[in-house]
Design a protein around this motif. Structure first.
Motif, PDB file in Angstrom:
ATOM      1  N   HIS A  55       0.835  -1.210   0.000  1.00  0.00           N
ATOM      2  CA  HIS A  55       0.000   0.000   0.000  1.00  0.00           C
ATOM      3  C   HIS A  55       0.872   1.263   0.000  1.00  0.00           C
ATOM      4  O   HIS A  55       0.671   2.163  -0.811  1.00  0.00           O
ATOM      5  N   LYS A  58       2.983   1.525  -3.200  1.00  0.00           N
ATOM      6  CA  LYS A  58       2.127   1.932  -4.325  1.00  0.00           C
ATOM      7  C   LYS A  58       2.015   3.451  -4.370  1.00  0.00           C
ATOM      8  O   LYS A  58       2.151   4.065  -5.432  1.00  0.00           O
ATOM      9  N   GLN A  71       1.386  -0.140 -10.211  1.00  0.00           N
ATOM     10  CA  GLN A  71       0.336  -1.104 -10.567  1.00  0.00           C
ATOM     11  C   GLN A  71       0.599  -2.478  -9.951  1.00  0.00           C
ATOM     12  O   GLN A  71      -0.334  -3.131  -9.474  1.00  0.00           O
ATOM     13  N   GLN A  74      -0.239  -2.236  -6.335  1.00  0.00           N
ATOM     14  CA  GLN A  74      -1.693  -2.229  -6.162  1.00  0.00           C
ATOM     15  C   GLN A  74      -2.239  -3.655  -6.265  1.00  0.00           C
ATOM     16  O   GLN A  74      -3.098  -4.058  -5.483  1.00  0.00           O
ATOM     17  N   ARG A  75      -1.720  -4.399  -7.215  1.00  0.00           N
ATOM     18  CA  ARG A  75      -2.156  -5.786  -7.383  1.00  0.00           C
ATOM     19  C   ARG A  75      -1.789  -6.624  -6.160  1.00  0.00           C
ATOM     20  O   ARG A  75      -2.601  -7.416  -5.664  1.00  0.00           O
ATOM     21  N   GLU A  77      -1.319  -5.519  -3.118  1.00  0.00           N
ATOM     22  CA  GLU A  77      -2.180  -5.083  -2.013  1.00  0.00           C
ATOM     23  C   GLU A  77      -3.547  -5.760  -2.104  1.00  0.00           C
ATOM     24  O   GLU A  77      -4.058  -6.282  -1.109  1.00  0.00           O
TER      25      GLU A  77
END
Length: 114
Positions: A55, A58, A71, A74-75, A77
């Motif tokens: 997190h 990101k 990205q 984010q994936r 997370e």
């Protein structure tokens, strides 16, 4: 997933805003990112810790224009919340992406060093 590694518009905007502090910003990002990648490696079997690290990584990656790195974080997370999949492969992808963008940021930092 976008193939863009660095967003030049973000870097240009940061350079304008930060002026002489721009190289220091890039250096701080690189140092911080190295620590986050190491933390991801260490926590690779702890989904909750991976989610927290991903997190924050990101956010910093996105703010500095590291599009693909953000990205991937984010994936990680999102996938860490379900914790059903092996997240090690995604940690490896983040590690590899940082290894790819690190010299690009170092080169950018050197261009603006006084």
């Amino acid at each position: 997933m976008v193939d863009m590694h660095l967003d030049p518009a973000v870097l240009s905007s940061l350079q304008e805003v930060m002026e002489s502090e721009y190289p220091k910003l890039l250096e701080t990002f690189l140092d911080d990112s190295e620590k986050r990648v190491e933390a991801l490696r260490t926590a690779r079997d702890d989904a909750k810790a991976l989610g927290r690290i991903a997190h924050s990584f990101k956010g910093s990656s996105g703010n500095l224009g590291a599009v693909r790195l953000a990205q991937l974080c984010q994936r990680l997370e999102a996938e860490s919340a379900g914790a059903t999949a092996d997240l090690g492969a995604l940690v490896d992808q983040i590690d590899q992406e940082f290894a790819f963008v690190r010299p690009l940021y170092e080169s950018e930092r050197q261009r603006f060093q006084l």
